[in-house]
Design a protein around this motif. Structure first.
Motif, PDB file in Angstrom:
ATOM      1  N   MET A   1      49.705  72.058   2.466  1.00 51.00           N
ATOM      2  CA  MET A   1      49.601  72.006   3.931  1.00 51.00           C
ATOM      3  C   MET A   1      49.599  70.560   4.394  1.00 51.00           C
ATOM      4  O   MET A   1      48.934  69.712   3.793  1.00 51.00           O
ATOM      5  N   GLU A   2      50.352  70.283   5.467  1.00 47.72           N
ATOM      6  CA  GLU A   2      50.406  68.932   6.010  1.00 47.72           C
ATOM      7  C   GLU A   2      49.068  68.569   6.661  1.00 47.72           C
ATOM      8  O   GLU A   2      48.383  69.430   7.232  1.00 47.72           O
ATOM      9  N   ARG A   3      48.693  67.292   6.557  1.00 46.60           N
ATOM     10  CA  ARG A   3      47.394  66.833   7.031  1.00 46.60           C
ATOM     11  C   ARG A   3      47.531  65.805   8.146  1.00 46.60           C
ATOM     12  O   ARG A   3      48.531  65.085   8.235  1.00 46.60           O
ATOM     13  N   MET A   4      46.498  65.723   8.977  1.00 49.01           N
ATOM     14  CA  MET A   4      46.397  64.711  10.013  1.00 49.01           C
ATOM     15  C   MET A   4      45.212  63.816   9.667  1.00 49.01           C
ATOM     16  O   MET A   4      44.060  64.281   9.661  1.00 49.01           O
ATOM     17  N   PRO A   5      45.433  62.540   9.353  1.00 51.45           N
ATOM     18  CA  PRO A   5      44.331  61.647   8.984  1.00 51.45           C
ATOM     19  C   PRO A   5      43.246  61.619  10.049  1.00 51.45           C
ATOM     20  O   PRO A   5      43.527  61.587  11.248  1.00 51.45           O
ATOM     21  N   GLY A  18      43.009  64.759   5.195  1.00 54.17           N
ATOM     22  CA  GLY A  18      42.790  64.853   6.634  1.00 54.17           C
ATOM     23  C   GLY A  18      42.624  66.285   7.104  1.00 54.17           C
ATOM     24  O   GLY A  18      42.552  67.223   6.316  1.00 54.17           O
ATOM     25  N   TYR A  19      42.571  66.439   8.433  1.00 55.73           N
ATOM     26  CA  TYR A  19      42.440  67.770   9.021  1.00 55.73           C
ATOM     27  C   TYR A  19      43.754  68.540   8.846  1.00 55.73           C
ATOM     28  O   TYR A  19      44.838  67.965   8.983  1.00 55.73           O
ATOM     29  N   PRO A  20      43.691  69.847   8.564  1.00 57.23           N
ATOM     30  CA  PRO A  20      44.920  70.641   8.484  1.00 57.23           C
ATOM     31  C   PRO A  20      45.706  70.568   9.796  1.00 57.23           C
ATOM     32  O   PRO A  20      45.148  70.801  10.869  1.00 57.23           O
ATOM     33  N   LYS A  21      46.981  70.229   9.702  1.00 59.97           N
ATOM     34  CA  LYS A  21      47.798  70.008  10.890  1.00 59.97           C
ATOM     35  C   LYS A  21      47.993  71.296  11.691  1.00 59.97           C
ATOM     36  O   LYS A  21      48.250  72.362  11.133  1.00 59.97           O
ATOM     37  N   GLY A  22      47.861  71.174  13.011  1.00 60.25           N
ATOM     38  CA  GLY A  22      48.092  72.306  13.896  1.00 60.25           C
ATOM     39  C   GLY A  22      46.948  73.294  13.970  1.00 60.25           C
ATOM     40  O   GLY A  22      47.098  74.370  14.552  1.00 60.25           O
ATOM     41  N   GLN A 184      50.828  76.338  19.794  1.00 63.02           N
ATOM     42  CA  GLN A 184      51.669  75.209  20.193  1.00 63.02           C
ATOM     43  C   GLN A 184      51.571  74.040  19.210  1.00 63.02           C
ATOM     44  O   GLN A 184      52.023  72.944  19.478  1.00 63.02           O
ATOM     45  N   LYS A 185      50.924  74.319  18.071  1.00 60.35           N
ATOM     46  CA  LYS A 185      50.850  73.372  16.946  1.00 60.35           C
ATOM     47  C   LYS A 185      50.110  72.078  17.295  1.00 60.35           C
ATOM     48  O   LYS A 185      50.445  70.993  16.805  1.00 60.35           O
ATOM     49  N   THR A 186      49.096  72.213  18.133  1.00 60.80           N
ATOM     50  CA  THR A 186      48.244  71.079  18.467  1.00 60.80           C
ATOM     51  C   THR A 186      47.058  71.042  17.510  1.00 60.80           C
ATOM     52  O   THR A 186      46.325  72.027  17.391  1.00 60.80           O
ATOM     53  N   THR A 187      46.879  69.933  16.813  1.00 64.41           N
ATOM     54  CA  THR A 187      45.696  69.764  15.966  1.00 64.41           C
ATOM     55  C   THR A 187      44.541  69.397  16.883  1.00 64.41           C
ATOM     56  O   THR A 187      44.576  68.375  17.559  1.00 64.41           O
ATOM     57  N   THR A 188      43.519  70.251  16.927  1.00 68.42           N
ATOM     58  CA  THR A 188      42.465  70.125  17.938  1.00 68.42           C
ATOM     59  C   THR A 188      41.103  69.937  17.303  1.00 68.42           C
ATOM     60  O   THR A 188      40.714  70.685  16.400  1.00 68.42           O
ATOM     61  N   LEU A 189      40.390  68.931  17.791  1.00 70.09           N
ATOM     62  CA  LEU A 189      39.007  68.703  17.388  1.00 70.09           C
ATOM     63  C   LEU A 189      38.121  69.193  18.521  1.00 70.09           C
ATOM     64  O   LEU A 189      38.181  68.667  19.640  1.00 70.09           O
ATOM     65  N   ILE A 231      30.431  69.570   5.201  1.00 68.26           N
ATOM     66  CA  ILE A 231      31.669  70.289   5.515  1.00 68.26           C
ATOM     67  C   ILE A 231      31.587  71.671   4.864  1.00 68.26           C
ATOM     68  O   ILE A 231      32.013  71.865   3.717  1.00 68.26           O
ATOM     69  N   PRO A 232      31.008  72.654   5.570  1.00 64.56           N
ATOM     70  CA  PRO A 232      30.842  73.973   4.976  1.00 64.56           C
ATOM     71  C   PRO A 232      32.123  74.787   4.914  1.00 64.56           C
ATOM     72  O   PRO A 232      32.199  75.782   4.192  1.00 64.56           O
ATOM     73  N   LYS A 233      33.142  74.353   5.702  1.00 64.37           N
ATOM     74  CA  LYS A 233      34.358  75.168   5.780  1.00 64.37           C
ATOM     75  C   LYS A 233      35.560  74.279   6.079  1.00 64.37           C
ATOM     76  O   LYS A 233      35.530  73.456   6.984  1.00 64.37           O
ATOM     77  N   MET A 234      36.612  74.425   5.287  1.00 67.97           N
ATOM     78  CA  MET A 234      37.889  73.792   5.573  1.00 67.97           C
ATOM     79  C   MET A 234      38.932  74.604   4.802  1.00 67.97           C
ATOM     80  O   MET A 234      39.148  74.402   3.604  1.00 67.97           O
ATOM     81  N   ARG A 235      39.553  75.525   5.493  1.00 66.70           N
ATOM     82  CA  ARG A 235      40.499  76.416   4.828  1.00 66.70           C
ATOM     83  C   ARG A 235      41.660  75.630   4.216  1.00 66.70           C
ATOM     84  O   ARG A 235      42.014  74.568   4.695  1.00 66.70           O
ATOM     85  N   SER A 236      42.235  76.197   3.183  1.00 70.22           N
ATOM     86  CA  SER A 236      43.361  75.588   2.456  1.00 70.22           C
ATOM     87  C   SER A 236      42.987  74.238   1.867  1.00 70.22           C
ATOM     88  O   SER A 236      43.848  73.389   1.629  1.00 70.22           O
ATOM     89  N   THR A 237      41.689  74.030   1.636  1.00 74.05           N
ATOM     90  CA  THR A 237      41.204  72.738   1.155  1.00 74.05           C
ATOM     91  C   THR A 237      40.106  72.960   0.125  1.00 74.05           C
ATOM     92  O   THR A 237      39.185  73.745   0.356  1.00 74.05           O
ATOM     93  N   LYS A 238      40.201  72.241  -0.976  1.00 75.05           N
ATOM     94  CA  LYS A 238      39.130  72.283  -1.968  1.00 75.05           C
ATOM     95  C   LYS A 238      38.044  71.313  -1.526  1.00 75.05           C
ATOM     96  O   LYS A 238      38.266  70.109  -1.417  1.00 75.05           O
ATOM     97  N   ILE A 239      36.869  71.830  -1.231  1.00 79.35           N
ATOM     98  CA  ILE A 239      35.774  70.994  -0.752  1.00 79.35           C
ATOM     99  C   ILE A 239      34.516  71.246  -1.576  1.00 79.35           C
ATOM    100  O   ILE A 239      34.321  72.317  -2.130  1.00 79.35           O
TER     101      ILE A 239
END
Length: 265
Positions: A1-5, A18-22, A184-189, A231-239
């Motif tokens: 999965m593409e990431r956003m730093p 980084g955060y999962p994109k979108g 709309q594929k916006t990476t949102t915090l 970080i209790p949760k981050m899908r598609s990510t080994k944490i």
């Protein structure tokens, strides 16, 4: 999965770049834990990378946010001038409504009128009231402030828009907002204060793709109060489920490394 730093080097290392994109990521914490600064780091890095960014500010003025960013070496002024970044000051709309209800003013600022027009809020004279009756900004209205070509959005603080809603109402509206922005594929915090997070029974965790929790507690090894990150949760990510200590310095947030389960989260 593409990431956003994230703009925080050691945090990127913890979450595979980084955060999962979108996707939508929730940041919660007590006052002073550093929630807004996490958002400023993300905006600064994304703007540096040439992304189109928006910040929806519900409880701080753009001037205060810009000043805080500059003090941390995360200056945003040039990005606003270039058009990379917009700050939508929802706080001005909220404050203006309260002032009008208290009959302290009758006028609308240009910024308020822009928000009314962008969100399509009701601005008609009603027969049972004098003057304009303006609907309050709703969670769903936020998506109208974020154009479809926006690549990065920070909403600080969505907790302000949760008060007055039942847990079910908040869940339904937040799910819808998060889904529309993901479409709309916006990476949102999504920044959310601890009071609203608890009041809504922590259900925002279930809607988002990832969650970052910030808190301030006594470090049992030092006896001093310190800031911690989990970080209790981050899908598609080994944490890992360890807790990290971090500082807020003149150069922004610096993660100091993991200390295991030092405190009860």
């Amino acid at each position: 999965m593409e990431r956003m730093p994230t703009g925080i080097e050691n945090l990127d290392k913890k979450i595979a770049g980084g955060y999962p994109k979108g996707k939508g990521i929730l940041v919660t914490g007590v006052p002073g834990a550093g929630k807004t600064i996490f958002g400023l780091h993300f905006l600064h890095k994304s703007c540096m990378d040439g992304k189109k960014c928006i910040m929806v500010a519900t409880e701080e003025t753009p001037e205060d946010l810009m000043s805080q960013a500059s003090m941390l070496g995360l200056g945003l002024d040039s990005f606003i001038e270039k058009g990379n970044l917009q700050i939508k000051p929802v706080i001005e709309f909220r404050a203006g409504g309260i002032a009008r209800d208290a009959r302290l003013t009758e006028d609308f600022s240009d910024t308020e009128i822009e928000i009314i027009e962008e969100t399509g809020l009701d601005r008609y004279i009603r027969p049972d009231q004098t003057g304009f009756n303006i609907e309050e900004i709703d969670l769903i209205d936020i998506v109208r402030l974020i154009p479809e070509d926006t690549e990065v959005a920070v909403i600080d603080n969505i907790g302000v828009l949760a008060f007055g809603l039942t847990a079910k109402e908040f869940r339904d509206k937040f799910d819808t907002l998060n889904r529309l922005l993901a479409q709309q594929k916006t990476t949102t915090l999504y920044v959310m204060d601890e009071a609203a997070y608890e009041m809504t029974h922590k259900i925002a965790d279930y809607s988002t793709y990832g969650a970052v929790k910030l808190f301030v507690k006594e470090n049992p090894y030092t006896g001093n109060n310190e800031r911690f990150l989990s970080i209790p949760k981050m899908r598609s990510t080994k944490i890992g489920l360890d807790v990290s200590v971090f500082d807020i310095t003149s150069a922004g947030i610096k993660l100091k490394g993991s200390k295991g389960k030092l405190v009860e989260i």
